[in-house]
Design an enzyme around this catalytic site. Sequence first.
Site, short mmCIF file in Angstrom:
data_model
loop_
_atom_site.label_atom_id
_atom_site.label_comp_id
_atom_site.label_asym_id
_atom_site.label_seq_id
_atom_site.Cartn_x
_atom_site.Cartn_y
_atom_site.Cartn_z
N GLY A 223 0.82 -1.21 0.00
CA GLY A 223 0.00 0.00 0.00
C GLY A 223 0.85 1.26 0.00
O GLY A 223 1.93 1.30 0.61
N LEU B 154 0.37 4.38 1.36
CA LEU B 154 0.56 4.93 2.69
C LEU B 154 1.20 3.91 3.61
O LEU B 154 2.10 4.23 4.39
CB LEU B 154 -0.79 5.39 3.26
CG LEU B 154 -0.79 5.85 4.72
CD1 LEU B 154 0.16 7.03 4.94
CD2 LEU B 154 -2.21 6.20 5.17
N ASP C 32 -6.64 -12.35 4.23
CA ASP C 32 -7.73 -11.70 3.51
C ASP C 32 -8.60 -10.99 4.53
O ASP C 32 -9.19 -11.63 5.40
CB ASP C 32 -8.53 -12.77 2.75
CG ASP C 32 -9.65 -12.18 1.90
OD1 ASP C 32 -10.01 -11.01 2.12
OD2 ASP C 32 -10.17 -12.91 1.04
N ALA D 142 -5.16 -0.35 5.14
CA ALA D 142 -5.60 -1.11 3.96
C ALA D 142 -7.06 -0.82 3.61
O ALA D 142 -7.92 -0.70 4.48
CB ALA D 142 -5.42 -2.61 4.21
N TYR D 143 -7.32 -0.73 2.30
CA TYR D 143 -8.68 -0.56 1.80
C TYR D 143 -8.66 -0.86 0.31
O TYR D 143 -7.60 -0.87 -0.33
CB TYR D 143 -9.20 0.86 2.04
CG TYR D 143 -8.56 1.89 1.13
CD1 TYR D 143 -9.21 2.33 -0.01
CD2 TYR D 143 -7.29 2.40 1.40
CE1 TYR D 143 -8.62 3.27 -0.87
CE2 TYR D 143 -6.70 3.33 0.56
CZ TYR D 143 -7.37 3.75 -0.58
OH TYR D 143 -6.78 4.65 -1.42
N ASP E 118 -11.77 12.06 4.39
CA ASP E 118 -12.67 13.20 4.37
C ASP E 118 -13.95 12.92 3.59
O ASP E 118 -14.94 13.64 3.73
CB ASP E 118 -11.98 14.45 3.82
CG ASP E 118 -11.28 14.23 2.47
OD1 ASP E 118 -11.44 13.14 1.88
OD2 ASP E 118 -10.56 15.14 2.02
N TYR F 85 -17.90 4.63 -1.40
CA TYR F 85 -16.63 4.58 -0.67
C TYR F 85 -16.73 5.35 0.64
O TYR F 85 -16.27 4.90 1.69
CB TYR F 85 -15.51 5.13 -1.54
CG TYR F 85 -14.19 5.26 -0.84
CD1 TYR F 85 -13.59 4.16 -0.21
CD2 TYR F 85 -13.52 6.48 -0.80
CE1 TYR F 85 -12.37 4.28 0.43
CE2 TYR F 85 -12.29 6.60 -0.16
CZ TYR F 85 -11.72 5.49 0.45
OH TYR F 85 -10.51 5.62 1.08
N LYS G 217 -16.24 3.84 4.47
CA LYS G 217 -15.34 4.40 5.47
C LYS G 217 -16.11 4.81 6.74
O LYS G 217 -15.63 4.62 7.86
CB LYS G 217 -14.60 5.62 4.89
CG LYS G 217 -13.42 5.26 4.02
CD LYS G 217 -12.31 4.57 4.82
CE LYS G 217 -11.02 4.48 4.06
NZ LYS G 217 -9.96 3.78 4.85
#
Length: 259
Positions: A11, A13, A36, A59-60, A92, A114, A118
Amino acid sequence: MRLLVTGGRTGYLGRHVVATAAREHDVIGVGSHDADLRDRDAVEALVGHHRPDAIIHTAYVQSDWDVTATGAAHVATAAARHGARLVLVSSDVVFSGADGLYDESAPPDPITAYGAAKAAAETVALAVCPDVVVARTSLILGDGTSQHERLVHALASGADGALFDDEQRCPVHVGDLAAALVELAGNHLQGVLHVGGAQAMSRFELGRLIARRDRLDPASLRATSRAAAGVAGPIDVRLDSSRAARVLSTRLRGAGEFL
């Protein structure tokens, strides 16, 4: 401190978080090959095996509710069961943009799938994990390899497309954000914290800054609006990160400074 970083293998980040944390801590970066996130038992086994003091969950998959929302719920549940502190990275886009400037007291009102994923991840983490901080951030870039920087290079080289000039965000340097997350993993702050960059701007303004830094022609970039492009999403989601500026030693610079 023993630190587990989801998304820490590949990832964007997550890799920066691992590199930052490794300077002072025992850090394990994990990815989809290790577990997973959609599999509750696999996540439980992973956390049980490593026994971290803290987990930074980066993670996403933007288009996958099961990874972004359900996976975060599995991580939060495992963290709670094994007594690990959790730093959940959120976004955000949990906000609609109707109010413009958002501090930590603002209730999520997402208008995209999305954003809803979140927001669901936040809700579960705050409900089940006794020691959790939800770190909401914005556009992440700064090292030259982010999707935003690569897009600007492509557009400046003649690729078809344009950058939104009506969408206000608070871009943050990936190194600043990684340092802030590691700091949060080691302190006692709980609840929600906004960790966006110190300066709000449009994607178009951000693109022009990237172009100037990389000696590209800013005039080669075209602007458009979300409405004109027919792309749904929040327009004005400026994060008020003044609390982070008070409680963190890590400074979250504005894009005008770090670019």
